[in-house]
Design an enzyme around this catalytic site. Sequence first.
Site, PDB file in Angstrom:
ATOM      1  N   ASP A   1     -10.017  22.211  21.340  1.00 15.64           N
ATOM      2  CA  ASP A   1     -11.462  22.090  21.119  1.00 15.64           C
ATOM      3  C   ASP A   1     -11.994  23.163  20.194  1.00 15.64           C
ATOM      4  OD1 ASP A   1     -10.783  20.970  23.956  1.00 15.64           O
ATOM      5  OD2 ASP A   1     -12.554  19.916  23.197  1.00 15.64           O
TER       6      ASP A   1
ATOM      7  N   GLY B   1     -13.722  14.501  23.568  1.00 13.16           N
ATOM      8  CA  GLY B   1     -12.683  14.877  22.616  1.00 13.16           C
ATOM      9  C   GLY B   1     -13.366  15.482  21.393  1.00 13.16           C
ATOM     10  N   ALA B   2     -12.868  16.649  20.971  1.00 11.62           N
ATOM     11  CA  ALA B   2     -13.599  17.428  19.961  1.00 11.62           C
ATOM     12  C   ALA B   2     -13.939  16.647  18.688  1.00 11.62           C
ATOM     13  CB  ALA B   2     -12.797  18.690  19.648  1.00 11.62           C
TER      14      ALA B   2
ATOM     15  N   ASN C   1      -8.478  24.811  24.898  1.00 11.93           N
ATOM     16  CA  ASN C   1      -8.247  23.381  25.164  1.00 11.93           C
ATOM     17  C   ASN C   1      -8.530  23.122  26.647  1.00 11.93           C
ATOM     18  OD1 ASN C   1      -7.459  20.751  24.226  1.00 11.93           O
ATOM     19  ND2 ASN C   1      -5.544  20.989  25.343  1.00 11.93           N
ATOM     20  N   LYS C   2      -8.386  21.882  27.025  1.00 16.18           N
ATOM     21  CA  LYS C   2      -8.671  21.463  28.402  1.00 16.18           C
ATOM     22  C   LYS C   2      -8.016  22.390  29.419  1.00 16.18           C
ATOM     23  CE  LYS C   2     -10.803  18.827  29.329  1.00 16.18           C
ATOM     24  NZ  LYS C   2     -12.228  18.953  29.766  1.00 16.18           N
TER      25      LYS C   2
ATOM     26  N   ARG D   1     -22.745  19.598  24.143  1.00 18.06           N
ATOM     27  CA  ARG D   1     -21.597  20.200  24.849  1.00 18.06           C
ATOM     28  C   ARG D   1     -21.256  21.516  24.156  1.00 18.06           C
ATOM     29  NH1 ARG D   1     -16.593  16.637  26.465  1.00 18.06           N
ATOM     30  NH2 ARG D   1     -16.244  18.428  27.832  1.00 18.06           N
TER      31      ARG D   1
HETATM   32  O1  MRU Z   1     -13.587  17.433  28.055  1.00 21.67           O
HETATM   33  P1  MRU Z   1     -12.940  16.596  26.980  1.00 21.67           P
HETATM   34  O2  MRU Z   1     -12.359  15.326  27.483  1.00 21.67           O
HETATM   35  O3  MRU Z   1     -13.848  16.409  25.792  1.00 21.67           O
HETATM   36  O4  MRU Z   1     -11.729  17.520  26.494  1.00 21.67           O
HETATM   37  C1  MRU Z   1     -10.882  17.063  25.469  1.00 21.67           C
HETATM   38  C2  MRU Z   1      -9.786  17.980  25.165  1.00 21.67           C
HETATM   39  O5  MRU Z   1      -9.655  19.058  25.708  1.00 21.67           O
HETATM   40  C3  MRU Z   1      -8.888  17.580  24.035  1.00 21.67           C
HETATM   41  O6  MRU Z   1      -7.566  17.982  24.268  1.00 21.67           O
HETATM   42  C4  MRU Z   1      -9.415  18.249  22.761  1.00 21.67           C
HETATM   43  O7  MRU Z   1     -10.760  17.911  22.562  1.00 21.67           O
HETATM   44  C5  MRU Z   1      -8.638  17.866  21.576  1.00 21.67           C
HETATM   45  S1  MRU Z   1      -9.000  16.227  21.093  1.00 21.67           S
HETATM   46  C6  MRU Z   1      -8.194  15.822  19.699  1.00 21.67           C
END
Ligand code: MRU
Length: 368
Positions: A244, A54-55, A254-255, A90
């Site tokens: 992100d 998560g960012a 985003n994801k 990352r």
């Molecule tokens: O690969 P991850 O689990 O780090 O991805 C997280 C996401 O895509 C979240 O939606 C994003 O980081 C926003 S978190 C507030």
Amino acid sequence: MKVDGKHFRSIWRERDGWSVGAIDQRRLPHEFVVARLTSCEDAAVAIRDMLVRGAPLIGATAAYGMALAMREDASDAGLKRAYDTLVVARPTAINLKWALDEMRTTLAPIDSPERAEAAYARADEIVEQDVEINRGIAGNGLKLIEAIVAKKKPGETVNVLTHCNAGWLATVDWGTATAPIYLAHERGIKIHVWVDETRPRNQGASLTAWELGHHGVPHTVIPDNTGGHLMQHGMVDLAIVGTDRVAANGDVCNKIGTYLKALAAHDNNVPFYVALPSPTIDFTVDDGIRDIPIEQRSGTEVTDMTGRTADGRLETVRIVPEGSPVANYAFDVTPARLVTGLITERGVLKPDRASLAAAFPERIATAE
Ligand code: MRU
């Protein structure tokens, strides 16, 4: 937010005053395990292996990683080594670089013997700032939810769809996409969350469902492909996702799968909001689709699935034929034109360069 009725954050300084505790998110929802990070390398591995993810949480972990590094070697070379180690952990979430730049700006002008103490103090500030920002997002997002309540019949539930985990586990506390949801729930608004499972790592099914459940927020886990159907049938009042990295032009990374939800929302006139803390804006990137680096992760995340067996064991099984190639793009970019608004700590903004620049002029200055 709450776990078994007790308030937790996702990361904290341990009682010894120097080591760092973090919830090991790879073990959820099956086991609640706290990891102890004692070195810069521990922090880098925790980010790379997604013990934390998560960012905003990646950024907070990196900040503590720098503090741990300064205990080991506070020389200029040590500072550079820590930065270089952590910044590549990352690639997509810009909060990682933002936090490291903040730490370096604070530490570089300070004499080496004072760097460790200053590093912990700045990392603590970054952590507290994350919580404050998310409270701001909560208040601004709540107004959108209240506007929907005002249009509904008395007693009707507001249905929110979210993707991946942009909850408190992805931040220090509150979350970004979930912050307005938790606040609405606290205020007694009837709210229900459609939780996309979020293949391949299932952060929705494993993490968002877990945290909403522990905090008592009604929710339903849906396979990733269900959102469009629900929107066609009026079962989603609004979508709120995290991000992100947001480019200067308002494109949202985003994801993986977020873009498809935005397309479905657009086709069905469902408002599609992105909740973001200002450290997620990258004014150095003009065009998100062209320029945001998309992390590609191991194919085993696609070929294998892990879960709990009926007799309580955690087991990993293969679901793809041996020999079939797989691709694992971890993120996608939703063009700004599909985004209804950006919920920030300074208000709900139009997803465009002028609005972002007007709301966060100090971020432009540091990007130049
Ligand atoms: O690969 P991850 O689990 O780090 O991805 C997280 C996401 O895509 C979240 O939606 C994003 O980081 C926003 S978190 C507030």
